[in-house]
Design a protein around this motif. Structure first.
Motif, PDB file in Angstrom:
ATOM      1  N   TYR A 104       0.854  -1.197   0.000  1.00 19.18           N
ATOM      2  CA  TYR A 104       0.000   0.000   0.000  1.00 19.18           C
ATOM      3  C   TYR A 104       0.885   1.241   0.000  1.00 19.18           C
ATOM      4  O   TYR A 104       1.973   1.229   0.597  1.00 19.18           O
ATOM      5  CB  TYR A 104      -0.849   0.043   1.272  1.00 19.18           C
ATOM      6  CG  TYR A 104      -2.253  -0.490   1.122  1.00 19.18           C
ATOM      7  CD1 TYR A 104      -3.341   0.347   1.306  1.00 19.18           C
ATOM      8  CD2 TYR A 104      -2.489  -1.821   0.830  1.00 19.18           C
ATOM      9  CE1 TYR A 104      -4.644  -0.136   1.192  1.00 19.18           C
ATOM     10  CE2 TYR A 104      -3.776  -2.312   0.720  1.00 19.18           C
ATOM     11  CZ  TYR A 104      -4.847  -1.462   0.907  1.00 19.18           C
ATOM     12  OH  TYR A 104      -6.124  -1.942   0.787  1.00 19.18           O
ATOM     13  N   ILE A 160      -0.947   7.197   2.990  1.00 18.40           N
ATOM     14  CA  ILE A 160      -1.842   8.333   2.741  1.00 18.40           C
ATOM     15  C   ILE A 160      -1.195   9.654   3.168  1.00 18.40           C
ATOM     16  O   ILE A 160      -1.430  10.699   2.548  1.00 18.40           O
ATOM     17  CB  ILE A 160      -3.223   8.115   3.426  1.00 18.40           C
ATOM     18  CG1 ILE A 160      -4.280   9.037   2.814  1.00 18.40           C
ATOM     19  CG2 ILE A 160      -3.131   8.289   4.920  1.00 18.40           C
ATOM     20  CD1 ILE A 160      -4.722   8.624   1.446  1.00 18.40           C
ATOM     21  N   LEU A 162      -6.505  -2.023  -3.364  1.00 18.68           N
ATOM     22  CA  LEU A 162      -6.749  -1.010  -2.342  1.00 18.68           C
ATOM     23  C   LEU A 162      -8.210  -1.103  -1.905  1.00 18.68           C
ATOM     24  O   LEU A 162      -9.106  -1.094  -2.744  1.00 18.68           O
ATOM     25  CB  LEU A 162      -6.444   0.380  -2.901  1.00 18.68           C
ATOM     26  CG  LEU A 162      -5.011   0.582  -3.411  1.00 18.68           C
ATOM     27  CD1 LEU A 162      -4.866   1.934  -4.091  1.00 18.68           C
ATOM     28  CD2 LEU A 162      -4.004   0.415  -2.283  1.00 18.68           C
ATOM     29  N   PHE A 181      -9.580   2.908   2.161  1.00 21.64           N
ATOM     30  CA  PHE A 181      -8.372   3.607   1.726  1.00 21.64           C
ATOM     31  C   PHE A 181      -8.688   4.519   0.538  1.00 21.64           C
ATOM     32  O   PHE A 181      -8.256   5.678   0.504  1.00 21.64           O
ATOM     33  CB  PHE A 181      -7.273   2.606   1.344  1.00 21.64           C
ATOM     34  CG  PHE A 181      -5.978   3.273   0.988  1.00 21.64           C
ATOM     35  CD1 PHE A 181      -5.077   3.614   1.980  1.00 21.64           C
ATOM     36  CD2 PHE A 181      -5.664   3.561  -0.325  1.00 21.64           C
ATOM     37  CE1 PHE A 181      -3.875   4.235   1.666  1.00 21.64           C
ATOM     38  CE2 PHE A 181      -4.462   4.183  -0.657  1.00 21.64           C
ATOM     39  CZ  PHE A 181      -3.573   4.521   0.347  1.00 21.64           C
ATOM     40  N   GLN A 193     -10.234   7.672   1.552  1.00 26.58           N
ATOM     41  CA  GLN A 193      -9.248   8.626   2.086  1.00 26.58           C
ATOM     42  C   GLN A 193      -8.561   9.369   0.951  1.00 26.58           C
ATOM     43  O   GLN A 193      -8.306  10.569   1.057  1.00 26.58           O
ATOM     44  CB  GLN A 193      -8.207   7.894   2.937  1.00 26.58           C
ATOM     45  CG  GLN A 193      -8.720   7.345   4.235  1.00 26.58           C
ATOM     46  CD  GLN A 193      -7.627   6.587   4.989  1.00 26.58           C
ATOM     47  OE1 GLN A 193      -6.427   6.810   4.794  1.00 26.58           O
ATOM     48  NE2 GLN A 193      -8.041   5.684   5.852  1.00 26.58           N
TER      49      GLN A 193
END
Length: 181
Positions: free
Chosen positions: A141, A144, A171, A175, A178
Motif C-alpha cells: 500500500y 496516505i 486497495l 483507503f 481517504q
C-alpha cells in the motif's frame, strides 16, 4: 514534440514472452483456443456460427453497441447506457482519459511502481509527475500521509492502478475514500 518513453514491460515481453518456460508477467487470464471458445455454448459453436452467419461484416458501432452499453450500465448504480464508452481494453480507456484531461504544466501524482502508461503518458504530455511510492512492509500500500505531502494547488490527477500492476494489491474502499477526501 511528444516524446514517449519505450514501454518497458512490452519491450521485455516482445523479446521473451513466446520463449519463456514460465510466464508470470501477464495480468490477463489464460488464453483459449478457438475450439475452446466455440465450445463455450455447449453445442460445438453452432449457436455462435448461427449468429455470425446473420451478421454483416461492417465497421460496427462507433461508440459501442447499444446492447453492450446496456449490459455494462447494469453493473453499476446510477449509470445510464449513454454514459458508457466502449474502448479497446483498459489501456485504451486510460489513454483517452489522460489525453483529454492532462495538459503541459499540469501536476500528476502517480502510484509507483504501477502500470507504466499511468506516469509516462502524463510526462509525455508535458505534465510534472511525482511518484507516490508503495511499500512492501505495508502490504504494497502507499502511505496516505505521503500523498498529502505530494498534493499541490495545481495537482490535477492522482493515478492509481487498482489492482496494482505489478504487485496485484487491491486497495480497499476505506483507503480509496481517504484518497478521494
Amino acid at each position: 514534440m511528444v516524446e514517449i518513453v519505450p514501454f518497458g514491460v512490452e519491450a521485455w515481453l516482445n523479446k521473451r514472452e513466446k520463449s519463456a518456460k514460465y510466464d508470470i508477467s501477464q495480468s490477463t487470464i489464460a488464453s483459449l483456443t478457438m475450439h475452446e471458445v466455440l465450445n463455450l455454448d455447449g453445442n460445438n459453436g453452432q449457436e455462435f456460427y448461427s449468429m455470425l452467419d446473420q451478421q454483416k461484416m461492417n465497421y460496427g458501432w462507433i461508440e459501442g453497441s447499444p446492447e453492450f452499453k446496456q449490459e455494462v450500465a447494469k453493473l453499476y448504480q446510477h449509470v445510464e447506457p449513454e454514459n458508457v464508452l466502449q474502448t479497446n481494453g483498459a489501456t485504451g480507456a486510460n489513454i483517452l482519459a489522460l489525453y483529454s484531461l492532462i495538459q503541459p504544466g499540469d501536476h500528476v501524482i502517480a502510484e509507483y511502481p504501477s502500470y507504466q502508461q499511468l506516469y509516462d503518458i502524463p510526462k509525455s504530455l508535458g505534465a510534472k509527475v511525482d511518484f507516490w511510492h508503495i511499500h512492501e512492509e505495508a502490504n504494497w500500500y502507499p502511505d496516505i500521509n505521503e500523498l498529502k505531502k505530494l498534493i499541490r494547488p495545481d495537482t490535477k490527477m492522482i493515478c492509481l492502478n487498482n489492482a496494482n500492476n505489478p504487485t496485484g494489491t487491491i486497495l480497499d474502499k476505506q483507503f480509496l475514500e481517504q484518497v478521494v477526501e
